[in-house]
Design a protein around this motif. Structure first.
Motif: not given
Length: 296
Positions: A191-196, A200-202, A213-222
């Protein structure tokens, strides 16, 4: 100093942009600009630093915003309390959450218990949820990462392990445990920066002195499992996702050696001393019963 000026100031302070504030308020931009200038003149001090057409809230503006949000929140509480006392309608409950999926069961139970109540949902990262709470735009925030601070109360609803998900056929597929250091060269779906999940990853990688190394990021974890299945990267998912997907899971699961710290804590947060309507009190009770069946 009138309420309209304070509401205009709050909108400008949030957006740090006159035009965006005007859009939110649905008024003309010059009206917002004049109101802010008049407010600063009345207070005798600038609330914003101006650089050409750009504005930034300064230290005086930040201090003023803190008190304005408290004042407007108290007035909103008072309005809602009087509306409930007058019996005008079934009431309203507003909730902010990082993902709305986890609210489905609670909302179904609440709707059955209190049909007709206006339920408003806000999907937002943790910083936005804190702002929504302070301004009384929401009654509750459902947070998957720490959301504390002065004037906030909380109840832990759920604590669960977070697992590593990898595509079938990946070099780590089938491993029972994986060390974080082994993931240094892997690409992640997150997910994007700001989401849990991202926080946790960082945090886990920072303890090893490396950066994910984040290749794809978004707002919907589902959407994460399907993106992982497609081979776009690996990712962190809560244990509930494994239980939900079951045998049809599109990914392979492993535990991280940092399992003691690799977890999600779901917390219900509300403002201390805030007015909670009878409907909101029922929502809180049902949320606690849903996630904590032994809660009274």
């Amino acid at each position: 100093m009138d309420l309209l000026s304070l509401r205009y100031f709050r909108a400008v302070a949030r957006h740090q942009h006159i035009s965006r504030a005007a859009e939110e308020l649905r008024v003309a931009q010059p009206s917002v600009s004049r109101t802010i200038l008049r407010l600063e003149s009345e207070l005798g001090i600038p609330l914003f630093d101006r650089h050409g057409r750009r504005i930034r809230l300064n230290e005086h503006g930040a201090a003023f915003l803190h008190r304005v949000e408290r004042a407007l929140a108290e007035l909103e509480d008072a309005r809602r309390e009087m509306t409930d006392a007058a019996g005008a309608g079934p009431g309203r409950v507003a909730v902010a959450a990082e993902t709305l999926l986890q609210l489905a069961g609670v909302l179904a139970a609440f709707r059955a218990h209190r049909p007709g109540v206006d339920v408003r949902l806000f999907q937002a990262p943790v910083d936005s949820m804190r702002r929504h709470l302070r301004s009384a735009e929401v009654d509750f925030a459902l947070a998957s990462q720490p959301l504390g601070g002065p004037g906030l109360c909380s109840a832990e609803l759920l604590r669960e392990e977070v697992l590593l998900a990898v595509p079938p056929g990946h070099r780590l597929a089938g491993r029972e445990r994986v060390a974080v250091a082994e993931l240094a060269d892997e690409e992640f779906v997150s997910t994007r920066t700001g989401h849990w999940q991202r926080a946790l990853l960082e945090r886990l990688f920072a303890r090893e002195g490396i950066t994910p190394r984040v290749a794809f990021e978004g707002d919907e974890a589902a959407a994460t499992p399907e993106l992982i299945r497609a081979g776009l990267g690996i990712g962190l998912m809560p244990a509930v996702a494994r239980r939900t997907l079951g045998e049809r899971s599109p990914v392979a699961w492993s535990r991280l050696d940092a399992a003691a710290d690799c977890h999600r804590t779901l917390t219900l947060v509300w403002r201390e001393n805030a007015y909670l309507s009878p409907a909101a009190l029922d929502f809180r009770r049902l949320a606690m019963e849903s996630f904590m069946p032994d809660a009274s």
